[in-house]
Design a protein around this motif. Structure first.
Motif, PDB file in Angstrom:
ATOM      1  N   THR A 115      -0.878  13.438   9.358  1.00  6.53           N
ATOM      2  CA  THR A 115      -1.749  12.616   8.527  1.00  6.53           C
ATOM      3  C   THR A 115      -0.880  11.919   7.489  1.00  6.53           C
ATOM      4  OG1 THR A 115      -2.908  14.710   8.490  1.00  6.53           O
ATOM      5  CG2 THR A 115      -4.093  12.801   7.666  1.00  6.53           C
ATOM      6  N   GLY A 116      -1.062  10.641   7.356  1.00  7.55           N
ATOM      7  CA  GLY A 116      -0.269   9.894   6.391  1.00  7.55           C
ATOM      8  C   GLY A 116       0.929   9.188   7.003  1.00  7.55           C
ATOM      9  N   ASP A 117       1.234   9.509   8.260  1.00  6.11           N
ATOM     10  CA  ASP A 117       2.351   8.828   8.933  1.00  6.11           C
ATOM     11  C   ASP A 117       1.795   7.707   9.802  1.00  6.11           C
ATOM     12  OD1 ASP A 117       3.877  10.875   7.924  1.00  6.11           O
ATOM     13  OD2 ASP A 117       4.083  11.933   9.844  1.00  6.11           O
ATOM     14  N   TRP A 118       2.317   6.543   9.613  1.00  4.01           N
ATOM     15  CA  TRP A 118       1.987   5.445  10.510  1.00  4.01           C
ATOM     16  C   TRP A 118       3.040   5.454  11.619  1.00  4.01           C
ATOM     17  CZ3 TRP A 118       1.730  -0.344   8.577  1.00  4.01           C
ATOM     18  CH2 TRP A 118       1.371  -1.191   9.633  1.00  4.01           C
ATOM     19  N   PHE A 178       0.828  -1.211   0.000  1.00  2.00           N
ATOM     20  CA  PHE A 178       0.000   0.000   0.000  1.00  2.00           C
ATOM     21  C   PHE A 178       0.859   1.255   0.000  1.00  2.00           C
ATOM     22  CE2 PHE A 178       0.175  -1.832   4.310  1.00  2.00           C
ATOM     23  CZ  PHE A 178       0.874  -0.849   4.976  1.00  2.00           C
ATOM     24  N   TRP A 179       2.166   1.073  -0.134  1.00  2.00           N
ATOM     25  CA  TRP A 179       3.036   2.234  -0.299  1.00  2.00           C
ATOM     26  C   TRP A 179       3.432   2.341  -1.765  1.00  2.00           C
ATOM     27  CZ3 TRP A 179       4.353  -1.759   3.181  1.00  2.00           C
ATOM     28  CH2 TRP A 179       5.235  -2.714   2.681  1.00  2.00           C
ATOM     29  N   THR A 209       5.595   3.510   4.890  1.00  2.00           N
ATOM     30  CA  THR A 209       4.670   4.500   5.488  1.00  2.00           C
ATOM     31  C   THR A 209       4.901   4.725   6.991  1.00  2.00           C
ATOM     32  OG1 THR A 209       2.789   3.074   6.075  1.00  2.00           O
ATOM     33  CG2 THR A 209       2.834   3.910   3.824  1.00  2.00           C
ATOM     34  N   THR A 216       7.496  10.213  -0.873  1.00  2.06           N
ATOM     35  CA  THR A 216       6.104  10.617  -0.660  1.00  2.06           C
ATOM     36  C   THR A 216       5.548  10.062   0.641  1.00  2.06           C
ATOM     37  OG1 THR A 216       5.314   8.712  -1.901  1.00  2.06           O
ATOM     38  CG2 THR A 216       5.625  10.756  -3.136  1.00  2.06           C
ATOM     39  N   SER A 217       6.321   9.236   1.316  1.00  2.00           N
ATOM     40  CA  SER A 217       5.873   8.751   2.620  1.00  2.00           C
ATOM     41  C   SER A 217       7.087   8.190   3.345  1.00  2.00           C
ATOM     42  CB  SER A 217       4.810   7.663   2.480  1.00  2.00           C
ATOM     43  OG  SER A 217       5.414   6.429   2.136  1.00  2.00           O
TER      44      SER A 217
END
Lengths: 734, 734
Positions: A437-440, A52-53, A384, A379-380
């Motif tokens: 937001t977007g960081d696990w 999913f990354w 993630t 981008t992440s």
């Protein structure tokens, strides 16, 4: 079939190329492409399940170049994966030349390759001109011409040094790489009363199911299990295959791929490998299956490290740990073999560290580090996950320390910079990282609530270490400005750790700080990392040992993942005896539950099929997880007590500790040699075929050595300088 | 064969999809992939010749999603290019489902595709659920789960709207796209005294040579030429093919590809198309070739714009311009068909502008803009050329003005931002751009020295216009902060133009400024752009007209490329009569030299084979170059006098000018209609089927109109508001 494996073996030998020529590519690109093959093999109950990354890909047009200086003319052979051209001194040759005659003297040779599907690679073989890591590569040669046809002299093309592995033969095309295979038979098979047969392969394994002497027509269903419960649970097992047998052919219904049956024995081997110990196979009445076996799939590895001692349970822990490592060391270091089979940075850094004490397989480390970084733009976070980005930085310097491979740091450094730019672009006004937001924000799978809000002390500690790593690597590659920048950032962050998170009452770092307020919670994570990063003075480290590490009221760690660091912290504080008990209880506990490889998570308080469940799924847990194998690392580093002090073991430190054992013996690999240790309660023997360094001994009286002079370090601590491969024998008093 | 073409025709119809379903992809990705196919078809004397800038590629894993709200259950059909899965409300379906039954109610449908070689695409067809641009796509869905299996609710995934073209049938897979083909015969063939045969196809063309009734064995060589001189010059012609004929098969020796001969007539058509008018074919004695023909390869286009007048030379100029445009309008707008066949931003912006007056093919504009931008990170200017980056920005707003397609600006805006970030990262302390290492400062192919050092006035003018474009686009997409930022930067730069470059003595912008010192040189470039950008007041514009534009001592422009802007500037200053003479002399000059398409460069002072040479090569010049076709644009915009005033011709301006002609008549297309103009020296007729706007008339007395009221604007200028499709007839006095 035997012959085919023999040929592949050449391609799979693990050291970097020692041949005169090898297939080369843009550094990192083959690794990323191969990683995509790996990450996209995950299936969930017959469905394809990609990550999913962001999945990066190779540069599709790459130019390879080499400056030549030939004493005499020479003919070269050229092979490439992709459409290509060749230029000699700027002059294009006709077509895609397979051979070229190079004249004597100084010349420029350029080969440019386009390939959308697989990475552009080349192979050049001549008497002296051969493709290897002395070639330069670029994805953008900027060779424009002016109106007169003159090429630009200000193109500012960025060249890298070519990447390679061990594809040393002209026909060993990198895109055709596959792991080794070896047929294996089930140790038991049982007809089930409800129909179907359960096959037991004796231990956790990984490979392709083979069905032999197939006949008839109808559906075949294959259910895989790491436990018999899982294999027999058609509705909830994590992986399965559905086939349709027809005369002369068989169709994999998930991927809609039809293959002819092998003529001689009507045999079919599945296209995708799976992890399992048990396989439950059912079929429609019209189908007959003569025999079920498997093709075990593996990366050939030499077990360069080993460990034996008087405690058979501990020996078994080491062996099962090594097998767990071997199963998860594949095209890349993956997390677990059953479920996602993905490459995760937090898992990988532990695999690397274990690997340095077992296989010392640098190529697998480098492949995994390249893949985890991917391409720009960032981008992440890595996978993630914020913490996983930090582990990625740390892993690069770890690799340098163990391998001494500065070239790799050079190649990777530009991507380290852009990764750190991404992190620095996400800091708050205190210069700290918070989950945006977007960081696990992962930390760990905990059996209890973990607050992920605000500034987590754990994440800051890792961030700080990452900045220090950047400063060290900047120095290695000669980036003085970067070194200064990262050192300044690291120092500023480090100076904030205690004021922000240290709680005097609790004598510990608190878990997090939200809107400037310390939370009440204390967790083990930041505390244990600050111990082995030595971010606190000795008093505070000792305080943490009691207030946190040995304090049962603090949320317990139930993953081997964080146990790795917890036990490392205790070892770093000299608690080898306590850690030995923990190892035997925890990993011994898994063995008592029947483990043939170590698990993703183990809570001794659970029982029976509770051990199989995770993520809300009855068999969600992986029973073969790389991070389960940490005794490999702990025993090598903190009992045999060997670690590099300077890069590549130019200098080592040996500080053996029995931790309650009667005797132990083992080998720790170094880049081009090894260090062998034997220790009992009277004698220590050390033979280091490479490097120099101190052997440090705890002893109540001055030890004696067969070679060299023992120096006293403190009341009960002594040391001996070792600078030659002769075995040292030291007698001491425990 | 006829039938195959008919089927393809469906895929090639030029408007965006009007079907209920179409193949969809990540926006820009298919365009980039198709562009790679195009850019990598260049050959130079049999060698493959890829571009020297970074070749980007598609995201290899893409997720497509759609929120459903179904009144009743519905079955859908799914096709994909790549390995894929399908999820309904988060639940993975088994395998790669070809059909799925969707229950009534609200649901989430997700399809995720992996494809390394070609872009991941999907096609979904149901009663109401169909793949189209209402679907969302992402390359990174960040759908992690916690330990309980719960999906993250803070994933911050960035979604885009799906991209599509016109692949509306389930079997019309985007990766299988090809242009149309039509067999064509040579108009003449001549045996050459030195052996071999020269074939003349009558005019410049593009396609695949077909050899029929082949027999025997031996080598065949094919030399292509835009001129007979080139085709017959085996040693220096720009493109060639070498084949080896053997019984039943033929091998293309450049790409080492062997094909069977067509059984019925021993026919072979080459795999790569070429540009030529002449083909010279030689072969070894053992070979017999029955017949030589070609497959003309083209993008079907409707000629929506047209122009006729009393001057037959001008009519021929328009026709040859239109044919030149058609030959260079292919998968993308390319520069020229013979040599590089690449997509260049500076060439493309002119193609777009001509296209708005000829085909109004928005899809080709959008494909080309996507491709030219490529992916992040930006590592060089567009095609490595600084000016080309600026044209790229300008082209986006041009497209919006002509098409009214705000959606496209929305999709593209993030990449406009990162492209501008790249430019802003390369400005000097004055906020101006200078050529840095790695920047190709092109300006033009000039017949004289062009200094590229320091701050070029031309580049600053384009940079300023690019910043203004960013501000306009920021407003369109609702980025208020961006609008403010770009407006501020644009205003600051604009304020520096005159102080830095205006020279009072010369009454012109000087060419450049090095280390704060104005150079002595005046060139046309910055001066003419500031005219039609209206960067100078009326007095200075008029000054430039005389000091630069109509001043023969200023370095002459010899490319149609810069003639485009030079003549546009003069038209904008009302010099249609002078420009008409120039057009006839310059393009008429090429016609007199025998041109059947317009050239890359034309210097009337040269003669004979001098016209064929460029880049130090005797046939280096392209004789079919898109930028040669600018009369198409000039005649539409400045003689028929039609242009949009508000986006998509919501409002138009019509300012016809005979420029010395007796009469002219023509049509300018609008998004969903057209504007037809007839004009002679007494009457103007206008019929606009779409939009509203003013017709502006120069007349010595008040004109009369059949509908509406004529208003006076100034002494000799009048206007008539047009707001309905009825034809207006206006009488006026010249």
């Amino acid at each position: 079939m035997k012959k085919k494996y023999m040929i592949l073996l050449g391609a799979l030998s693990l050291a970097s190329s020692t041949f005169a020529q090898t297939w080369i590519w843009y550094p990192g690109d083959y690794e990323i492409w191969l990683g995509n093959q790996m990450n996209n093999r995950r299936t969930e109950r017959g469905a394809f399940f990609p990550p999913f990354w962001k999945t990066d890909s190779h540069y599709v047009v790459v130019e390879f170049s080499k400056q030549l200086n030939l004493a005499e003319p020479e003919e070269i052979f050229i092979a490439a994966e992709g459409k290509y051209n060749a230029k000699l001194d700027g002059k294009l040759q006709f077509g895609m030349p397979e051979t070229m005659l190079l004249p004597a003297g100084k010349h420029n040779l350029n080969i440019k390759v386009w390939n959308q599907a697989t990475p552009p690679t080349i192979y050049v073989k001549g008497k002296t001109v051969n493709s290897d890591s002395s070639w330069r590569v670029t994805y953008e040669d900027k060779e424009w011409i002016d109106e007169s046809g003159k090429a630009s002299d200000t193109s500012a093309t960025v060249y890298m040094v070519a990447g390679c592995w061990n594809f040393d033969g002209a026909t060993q095309r990198p895109s055709q790489f596959s792991l080794m295979r070896e047929p294996q038979q089930p140790v038991a098979q049982t007809e089930q009363s409800e129909g179907g047969t359960l096959y037991d392969f004796g231990k956790e394994t990984f490979g392709f199911i083979t069905l032999k002497n197939l006949s008839g027509k109808g559906k075949i269903e294959i259910y895989y299990g790491e436990s018999p419960e899982e294999a027999k649970d058609k509705a909830y097992c994590e992986t399965l295959d559905k086939l349709l047998l027809e005369p002369g052919q068989i169709t994999d219904l998930a991927i809609r791929s039809t293959s002819p049956l092998n003529n001689s024995d009507n045999e079919y081997t599945l296209e995708n490998s799976k992890a399992f110990r048990y396989v439950y196979i059912t079929h429609e009445p019209g189908v007959k299956i003569g025999e079920v076996s498997m093709q075990y799939e593996y990366l050939p590895e030499e077990y360069r490290g080993n460990f034996r001692c008087n405690d058979e349970e501990l020996n078994r822990i080491w062996e099962v740990g090594a097998y767990t490592m071997h199963l998860t060391t594949r095209e890349f270091f993956i997390d677990g073999i059953k479920r996602d089979r993905w490459i995760w940075s937090g898992d990988a850094i532990q695999s690397y560290l274990m690997n340095y004490y077992l296989f010392f397989d640098n190529e697998s480390v480098k492949r995994t580090i390249w893949l985890l970084r991917g391409k720009d733009p960032v981008t992440s976070h890595s996978n993630t996950i914020m913490d996983y980005t930090f582990y990625w930085f740390l892993s690069v310097y770890d690799y340098y320390m163990y391998s001494g491979d500065r070239h790799f740091v050079n190649q990777l450094y530009p991507r380290m910079q852009t990764m750190m730019d991404y992190v620095l672009g996400r800091t708050n006004k205190n210069g700290m990282v918070e989950g945006m937001t977007g960081d696990w924000v992962f930390v760990d799978w905990a059996d209890g609530y973990l607050d992920k809000k605000g500034e987590l002390s754990f994440e800051q500690v890792l961030f700080c270490r990452s900045l220090e790593t950047m400063a060290l690597c900047a120095e290695l590659v000669g980036d003085a400005i970067g070194k200064q920048k990262y050192e300044k950032l690291a120092a500023a962050l480090k100076a904030k750790l205690e004021p922000t998170f240290w709680n005097i009452q609790k004598q510990a770092f608190v878990h997090n700080c939200v809107n400037g307020q310390q939370s009440d919670a204390v967790t083990r994570y930041a505390n244990m990392f600050s111990v082995f990063f030595q971010y606190l003075n000795g008093d505070k480290q000792q305080a943490i040992k009691h207030s946190v590490l040995l304090n049962d009221s603090i949320l317990k760690i139930t993953t081997p993942y964080m146990r790795f660091y917890e036990l490392e912290a205790l070892c770093a504080l000299g608690e080898q005896n306590a850690v030995m008990k923990e190892m035997k209880a925890y990993w011994g506990g898994m063995l008592k539950e029947g483990a043939t490889s170590f698990w993703e998570k183990y809570n001794p308080e659970e029982s029976g099929t509770q051990h199989l469940a995770m993520y809300g799924r009855p068999y969600g847990k992986s029973l073969c997880h790389a991070w389960g194998a940490s005794p490999i690392y702990l025993l090598g580093k903190y009992y045999l007590g060997v670690k590099p002090v300077k890069e590549g073991y130019k200098e080592f430190a040996i500080t053996p500790a029995l931790g309650g054992l009667k005797w132990m013996e083992g080998t720790v690999p170094t880049p081009n040699g090894n260090i062998h240790i034997y220790m009992d309660n009277k004698t220590i023997k050390v033979k280091a075929t490479e490097g120099k360094g101190y052997l440090t001994i705890k002893s109540r009286r001055q030890p004696k050595a067969n070679i060299g002079t023992i120096e006293q370090v403190s009341a009960d601590t002594w040391r001996l300088w070792i600078d030659s491969p002769e075995e040292r024998t030291v007698t001491y008093r425990l």
